[in-house]
Design an enzyme around this catalytic site. Structure first.
Site, PDB file in Angstrom:
ATOM      1  N   SER A  22       0.837  -1.216   0.000  1.00  0.00           N
ATOM      2  CA  SER A  22       0.000   0.000   0.000  1.00  0.00           C
ATOM      3  C   SER A  22       0.864   1.256   0.000  1.00  0.00           C
ATOM      4  O   SER A  22       0.354   2.359   0.189  1.00  0.00           O
ATOM      5  CB  SER A  22      -0.926   0.003   1.223  1.00  0.00           C
ATOM      6  OG  SER A  22      -0.180  -0.153   2.414  1.00  0.00           O
ATOM      7  N   ASN A 108      -3.582  -2.631  12.272  1.00  0.00           N
ATOM      8  CA  ASN A 108      -5.020  -2.568  11.974  1.00  0.00           C
ATOM      9  C   ASN A 108      -5.687  -1.343  12.593  1.00  0.00           C
ATOM     10  O   ASN A 108      -6.473  -0.649  11.944  1.00  0.00           O
ATOM     11  CB  ASN A 108      -5.724  -3.844  12.452  1.00  0.00           C
ATOM     12  CG  ASN A 108      -5.184  -5.078  11.760  1.00  0.00           C
ATOM     13  OD1 ASN A 108      -4.418  -4.959  10.799  1.00  0.00           O
ATOM     14  ND2 ASN A 108      -5.556  -6.257  12.239  1.00  0.00           N
ATOM     15  N   HIS A 154     -39.018  20.679 -17.543  1.00  0.00           N
ATOM     16  CA  HIS A 154     -38.812  19.837 -18.744  1.00  0.00           C
ATOM     17  C   HIS A 154     -37.909  20.533 -19.755  1.00  0.00           C
ATOM     18  O   HIS A 154     -37.982  20.257 -20.949  1.00  0.00           O
ATOM     19  CB  HIS A 154     -40.133  19.471 -19.435  1.00  0.00           C
ATOM     20  CG  HIS A 154     -41.196  18.971 -18.513  1.00  0.00           C
ATOM     21  ND1 HIS A 154     -41.411  17.639 -18.274  1.00  0.00           N
ATOM     22  CD2 HIS A 154     -42.083  19.648 -17.740  1.00  0.00           C
ATOM     23  CE1 HIS A 154     -42.405  17.500 -17.404  1.00  0.00           C
ATOM     24  NE2 HIS A 154     -42.823  18.714 -17.052  1.00  0.00           N
ATOM     25  N   SER A 275     -11.528  25.591 -31.047  1.00  0.00           N
ATOM     26  CA  SER A 275     -11.401  24.399 -31.871  1.00  0.00           C
ATOM     27  C   SER A 275     -10.138  24.504 -32.716  1.00  0.00           C
ATOM     28  O   SER A 275      -9.712  25.603 -33.080  1.00  0.00           O
ATOM     29  CB  SER A 275     -12.627  24.301 -32.784  1.00  0.00           C
ATOM     30  OG  SER A 275     -12.336  23.552 -33.934  1.00  0.00           O
ATOM     31  N   LYS A 281     -15.029  29.014 -32.690  1.00  0.00           N
ATOM     32  CA  LYS A 281     -15.574  28.294 -31.529  1.00  0.00           C
ATOM     33  C   LYS A 281     -15.123  28.806 -30.177  1.00  0.00           C
ATOM     34  O   LYS A 281     -13.967  29.135 -29.970  1.00  0.00           O
ATOM     35  CB  LYS A 281     -15.176  26.819 -31.623  1.00  0.00           C
ATOM     36  CG  LYS A 281     -15.853  26.084 -32.754  1.00  0.00           C
ATOM     37  CD  LYS A 281     -17.269  25.708 -32.404  1.00  0.00           C
ATOM     38  CE  LYS A 281     -17.265  24.410 -31.633  1.00  0.00           C
ATOM     39  NZ  LYS A 281     -18.572  23.944 -31.300  1.00  0.00           N
ATOM     40  N   ASN A 283     -15.755  26.962 -26.665  1.00  0.00           N
ATOM     41  CA  ASN A 283     -16.357  25.758 -26.076  1.00  0.00           C
ATOM     42  C   ASN A 283     -16.238  25.735 -24.545  1.00  0.00           C
ATOM     43  O   ASN A 283     -15.208  26.119 -24.008  1.00  0.00           O
ATOM     44  CB  ASN A 283     -15.661  24.505 -26.625  1.00  0.00           C
ATOM     45  CG  ASN A 283     -15.910  24.309 -28.111  1.00  0.00           C
ATOM     46  OD1 ASN A 283     -16.965  24.682 -28.621  1.00  0.00           O
ATOM     47  ND2 ASN A 283     -14.928  23.759 -28.806  1.00  0.00           N
ATOM     48  N   GLU A 288     -17.610  20.886 -19.202  1.00  0.00           N
ATOM     49  CA  GLU A 288     -17.848  19.534 -19.724  1.00  0.00           C
ATOM     50  C   GLU A 288     -16.988  18.498 -19.004  1.00  0.00           C
ATOM     51  O   GLU A 288     -17.460  17.419 -18.635  1.00  0.00           O
ATOM     52  CB  GLU A 288     -17.548  19.487 -21.229  1.00  0.00           C
ATOM     53  CG  GLU A 288     -18.558  20.246 -22.062  1.00  0.00           C
ATOM     54  CD  GLU A 288     -18.127  20.310 -23.524  1.00  0.00           C
ATOM     55  OE1 GLU A 288     -18.870  19.818 -24.371  1.00  0.00           O
ATOM     56  OE2 GLU A 288     -17.049  20.868 -23.811  1.00  0.00           O
ATOM     57  N   GLN A 320      -7.612  -2.440   2.727  1.00  0.00           N
ATOM     58  CA  GLN A 320      -6.544  -1.621   2.161  1.00  0.00           C
ATOM     59  C   GLN A 320      -6.946  -1.067   0.784  1.00  0.00           C
ATOM     60  O   GLN A 320      -6.584   0.040   0.413  1.00  0.00           O
ATOM     61  CB  GLN A 320      -5.275  -2.471   2.041  1.00  0.00           C
ATOM     62  CG  GLN A 320      -4.121  -1.778   1.371  1.00  0.00           C
ATOM     63  CD  GLN A 320      -2.863  -2.641   1.389  1.00  0.00           C
ATOM     64  OE1 GLN A 320      -2.378  -3.000   2.447  1.00  0.00           O
ATOM     65  NE2 GLN A 320      -2.365  -2.987   0.219  1.00  0.00           N
TER      66      GLN A 320
HETATM   67  N1  ARG Z   1      -1.549  -1.492   4.805  1.00  0.00           N
HETATM   68  C1  ARG Z   1      -2.699  -1.951   5.494  1.00  0.00           C
HETATM   69  C2  ARG Z   1      -3.942  -1.128   5.110  1.00  0.00           C
HETATM   70  O1  ARG Z   1      -3.852  -0.139   4.485  1.00  0.00           O
HETATM   71  C3  ARG Z   1      -2.560  -1.848   6.977  1.00  0.00           C
HETATM   72  C4  ARG Z   1      -1.797  -2.981   7.525  1.00  0.00           C
HETATM   73  C5  ARG Z   1      -2.603  -4.043   8.065  1.00  0.00           C
HETATM   74  N2  ARG Z   1      -2.030  -5.204   7.530  1.00  0.00           N
HETATM   75  C6  ARG Z   1      -2.188  -6.427   8.041  1.00  0.00           C
HETATM   76  N3  ARG Z   1      -1.594  -7.345   7.424  1.00  0.00           N
HETATM   77  N4  ARG Z   1      -2.945  -6.680   9.050  1.00  0.00           N
HETATM   78  O2  ARG Z   1      -5.033  -1.537   5.464  1.00  0.00           O
END
Ligand code: ARG
Length: 468
Positions: A22, A108, A154, A275, A281, A283, A288, A320
């Site tokens: 990550s 975590n 409408h 354009s 043009k 635009n 957009e 993640q």
């Molecule tokens: N990189 C992980 C995330 O973004 C956090 C780490 C948790 N990894 C784990 N193997 N328990 O969620």
């Protein structure tokens, strides 16, 4: 310290390491991760869970890292994520006592905390920019309370209104968008730290203290919920998606209204393109692109909901994968908000064309029917029929609204009801005059200038209250 050297034999393949890392999007939580570790280590020290000297060394290394910046980290994919990269950095500075930092803490609860810390900042900035946008709309509306235009249903001419009245419809929608983001913020602003892997820890950690150190309003009260919940993300991105609906509608109207056919507005050159082949043009490319980019935000929302759907409680690595979608949605909606705000505030309204359209196509017909109800006590349905037939006859005969007079109306009334209405000529004229009609709509929420002025001042008070 190599995380894998205990349980596992050898390394992941480099593909697998790259695939699961990550680190790319973790850069965004770098500073938050330092904050999180500072708070946790401070608490561990205060609680006497880890030796004071070691804690101080760790805290110093973390402070140094903050100064040195992310480039000081080794972010090879084999390091997995920012949490490990940061721990490795502290280890390189203070040796293996760095390991104390992770007492009673897991990646975590750490990642969940970091995400909330960063998102809090992002939402505060988005809220501030939303208030700025509303305030810009109010300044524009203030200059256009008498600027008549036709309102559409409408996308067909419906009834006269003013540009200011229409602009306030944006302002109120954005106010609700703001309130939704503000409300989502409350549930972002909750602290999961101390949940550890999923069941807290037997160390006597002080969750209230880390919550306070990180400036969160509340603690997430269940540790399994602490590491599993990402509803703060789905709620945030839902509220941003709804905001993008408002923005896309504004862009859509800028595009339509700037066409030759409508001719109602002129988008500033700074927000237009030309354009490569058609030299004439101009635009509305920015509007957009904005209209289209909103789709990306909804895509992120759907990706997030789909990742979260049916996940077992507690931490799953799938979580993640939510993160990059979150940041993409935050960044897109934020830039959409700013570009739409700047584009709208520099757009010029064509007053003459506004009046021309309001007068051209019987947008005052409802008021004429209302006049019959008021003056002649006709049931509205009868009046509706007489006016409908009058308009149809006038169109067939090539007449304009200003050509309609009591005698003309009575030709139709006679035919339909057998009676003449003998309406007052002046009253008919007024009912057919868009400027006058707008003034008569002075109930709450209506386009009468004094009602719009009152709404502008209410909204200004709201913005001022929220800014302080
Ligand atoms: N990189 C992980 C995330 O973004 C956090 C780490 C948790 N990894 C784990 N193997 N328990 O969620």
């Amino acid at each position: 310290m190599n995380l894998r050297s205990g349980r596992l034999k050898g390394k992941m393949t480099s593909d697998a390491a790259q695939f699961t890392s990550s680190l790319d999007f973790d850069q965004r939580i770098f500073l938050a991760d330092i904050q999180c570790n500072l708070a946790h280590t401070t608490m561990l020290k205060e609680q006497g869970i880890i030796p004071e000297d070691d804690a101080d060394q760790i805290l110093q290394a973390l402070n140094e890292l903050e100064e040195e910046g992310i480039d000081a980290l080794d972010i090879d994919p084999s390091v997995e994520d920012i949490h490990m990269a940061l721990e490795n950095y502290v280890t390189s500075k203070v040796g293996e006592v760095a390991g104390f930092m992770h007492t009673g803490k897991s990646r975590n609860d750490q990642v969940a905390t970091d995400l909330r810390l960063v998102l809090r900042e992002e939402l505060s900035t988005i809220q501030a920019h939303l208030l700025k946008f509303i305030s810009g709309i109010l300044d524009l509306a203030d200059r256009h309370t008498e600027t008549v235009m036709v309102g559409y249903t409408h996308l067909q001419h419906a009834q006269p209104t003013t540009f200011a009245h229409h602009l306030l419809s944006y302002a109120y929608a954005l106010k609700r968008d703001y309130e939704r983001v503000k409300d989502a913020y409350k549930r972002v602003d909750m602290c999961p730290l101390g949940s550890a892997a999923l069941t807290t820890t037997s160390f006597p950690i002080d969750r209230k203290r880390t919550c306070e150190l990180l400036g969160f309003s509340k603690i997430l009260k269940n540790s399994i919920d602490g590491v599993s919940s990402r509803d703060f993300i789905s709620e945030t991105v839902s509220s941003l998606s709804i905001l993008c609906i408002t923005l896309s509608k504004i862009c859509e109207e800028l595009i339509i209204w700037s066409t030759y056919e409508f001719g109602l507005i002129e988008i500033a050159g700074e927000y237009s393109s030309t354009s490569s082949i058609m030299p004439q043009k101009k635009n509305p490319d920015v509007a957009e692109i904005a209209r289209a980019k909103c789709a990306g935000v909804y895509g992120e929302l759907v990706a997030i909901l789909t990742i979260l759907k049916s996940l077992p409680q507690s931490y799953n690595r799938d979580l993640q994968e939510v993160t990059p979608h979150l940041w993409s949605a935050v960044d897109s909606s934020h830039s959409l908000l700013n570009i739409t705000a700047d584009m709208l505030s520099t757009t010029e309204f064509n007053q003459e064309r506004g009046e021309e359209l309001a007068e051209a196509n019987f947008s005052t017909a409802t008021e004429l029917a209302d006049l019959m109800v008021k003056e002649k006590k006709l049931p509205f349905r009868v009046a509706h029929q007489i006016v409908g037939r009058t308009v149809s006859k006038a169109i067939e005969e090539g007449l304009k609204p200003s050509d309609i007079n009591p005698k003309y109306i009575d030709m139709v009334a006679q035919e339909l009801t057998g009676e003449n209405l003998k309406l007052d000529g002046k009253l008919v004229k007024n009912a057919l005059d868009p400027k006058k009609v707008v003034r008569t709509r002075n109930v709450i929420g209506g386009p009468a200038p004094e009602m719009v002025e009152e709404a502008i001042s209410n909204l200004r008070e709201f913005v001022d209250r929220e800014i302080k």
